[in-house]
Write an enzyme that holds these catalytic residues in place. Structure first.
Site, short mmCIF file in Angstrom:
data_model
loop_
_atom_site.label_atom_id
_atom_site.label_comp_id
_atom_site.label_asym_id
_atom_site.label_seq_id
_atom_site.Cartn_x
_atom_site.Cartn_y
_atom_site.Cartn_z
N CYS A 102 0.86 -1.18 0.00
CA CYS A 102 0.00 0.00 0.00
C CYS A 102 0.90 1.24 0.00
O CYS A 102 2.11 1.14 0.19
CB CYS A 102 -0.91 0.01 1.23
N ASP A 139 13.01 -10.17 -16.59
CA ASP A 139 11.82 -9.79 -15.82
C ASP A 139 12.23 -9.59 -14.37
O ASP A 139 13.30 -10.04 -13.94
CB ASP A 139 10.75 -10.88 -15.93
#
Length: 459
Positions: free
Chosen positions: A11, A358
């Site tokens: 978050c 990646d």
């Protein structure tokens, strides 16, 4: 639904005290800069003459807020939050900030992290009569602060006492009718920094949010530190500082943080470049071009190319209107999710031996689809490289690592993973190289999801 080969984000929190500014609008821009940390929901709470009002909803920042809403959110202090659910369900009730009304007044709380003792804490609070309105550990923190406030001289003293009850990761913003408080767990798992812009004082999960509102970086909040802002004056409580080893989550550098953010003195972009460098040293290959998977894989791909001497080029075009998570309403849509988010630049890969870098490989399913796409567009060889080590263990501190039965590295050998995703070769950054990618950081780090060694005992 989360992309099936990506780790769930953290978050993001943002807060500001500004006696003259438009705090809600500034918070909006700060949250916009932190959107990469969570796209499920967002919210802003403001303090106007000791009255706390808020607005929050499911969705992205620019979808939830408009000019009319921001104009109504008037006040000299504000706290904002963007959420990805690592604890609690994905629903509007769990959106933050949480606003709690109790006997001493109102408080608003925004939290980034995850408590490992949340079940024990919930049991203790339930016994004293707490009735939970959400399924988040943030509400448990709020209730604990409210409970401690009854026997404390101030809200910051209540926050200080609350930290004694919390085990795990939490970068926390608390807004009371008179004060703005920033606190960080004693281990410092998650980032939290402070900035200034004129008379305004700003707190944010990452420095990129300070940059977006024109604030100057002052310093990182120390692990265990509580910083209090009242009427523009700053004070600190250091009771919990230095009590635990400082162990920042290594995945902040590998994936979570925006490349332009500086976390504990270390550039996230530079860390990823170094990860690519050491990956090239550990897994060299003869190839014609190096490409990165947007967005976090790009910096590592540049590092790999620079170290290997293989040319770097843009291999994918990303749909910039789709975040790291997006709705996939059917199985057919899930199968096409890579094509929706990424398209291959044929001129870059056709007839060439490609190194595809990646940021991580989780389940392997998306890597398999990307490799298939590269071959479809003419790549003669595809060598897959991961700038993170193999995920082998769960994370208990707010990173949404799947269970072991879903982790490809727990169920396949390296050759097995190579065959599964259809690559010509595969390589993961070693755990030993992790400590070399943050040379300028003034902290240690947690690599529990890779090594199984956690700085906190977990049940």
């Amino acid at each position: 639904m989360q992309n099936d080969n990506r780790i769930g984000e953290e978050c993001g929190v943002f807060a500001i005290y500004d006696p003259d500014g438009d705090c809600a609008r500034t918070t909006y821009y700060g949250l916009y800069a932190l959107q990469h940390r969570g796209q499920e929901s967002c919210g802003i709470a403001v303090n106007n003459n000791r009255d706390i009002t808020h607005y929050k909803d499911m969705g992205l920042v620019n979808d939830v807020f408009n000019d009319e809403i921001l104009t109504k959110l008037d006040g000299k202090m504000a706290v904002g939050h963007v959420r990805y659910s690592t604890t609690g369900e994905s629903m509007r009730e769990n959106a933050q900030p949480l606003v709690l009304r109790y006997v001493k007044g109102n408080i608003a709380i925004a939290h980034n992290g995850n408590l490992v003792n949340k079940d024990e804490l919930a049991q203790e609070l339930s016994v004293t009569g707490a009735i939970f309105q959400t399924t988040t550990d943030t509400e448990m923190i709020a209730y604990t602060i409210a409970k401690e406030r009854l026997n404390s001289k101030s809200v910051e003293e209540a926050v200080e006492k609350t930290i004694n009850h919390l085990v795990g990761a939490f970068s926390l913003i608390v807004m009371s009718p008179q004060k703005l408080i920033a606190a960080r767990d004693p281990w410092g798992f998650r980032p939290l920094c402070m900035g200034k812009k004129g008379d305004a004082i700003v707190f944010a999960s990452e420095t990129c949010a300070l940059d977006s509102v024109g604030a100057e970086f002052v310093r990182d909040i120390e692990p265990g530190e509580i910083v209090v802002v009242q009427d523009g004056k700053i004070s600190t409580i250091r009771t919990h500082v230095g009590k635990k080893p400082h162990t920042m989550c290594i995945f902040e550098y590998l994936y979570f943080a925006r490349p332009d953010s500086i976390i504990e003195g270390q550039s996230a972009h530079d860390s990823r470049m170094l990860a690519g460098k050491y990956l090239a040293q550990e897994f060299p290959v003869e190839a014609d071009v190096v490409i990165g998977v947007p967005d976090s894989g790009l910096s590592a791909a540049m590092g790999y190319a620079k170290e290997s001497g293989i040319p770097y080029d843009i291999g994918f075009v990303k749909n910039k209107y789709i975040g790291r998570t997006f709705i996939q309403p059917s199985q057919a849509m899930r199968e096409n999710s890579v094509r929706i988010k990424l398209n291959v630049l044929k001129s870059t890969v056709e007839g060439k031996r490609v190194v595809m870098v990646d940021d991580s490989i989780v389940r392997g399913t998306t890597s398999k689809r990307i490799v298939s796409l590269l071959r479809h567009f003419g790549a003669t060889e595809v060598h897959v490289r991961s700038s993170a080590p193999p995920f082998m263990f769960p994370c208990y501190f707010g990173t949404d690592v799947p269970s072991k039965d879903q982790l490809v590295a727990c169920n396949y050998t390296m050759d097995g993973i190579k065959e599964l995703i259809g690559a010509d070769s595969i390589g993961f950054l070693s755990v030993n190289s992790l400590k070399k990618i943050i040379p300028n950081a003034n902290c240690q780090f947690c690599d529990g999801c890779f090594s199984g060694k956690y700085p906190v005992d977990v049940d």
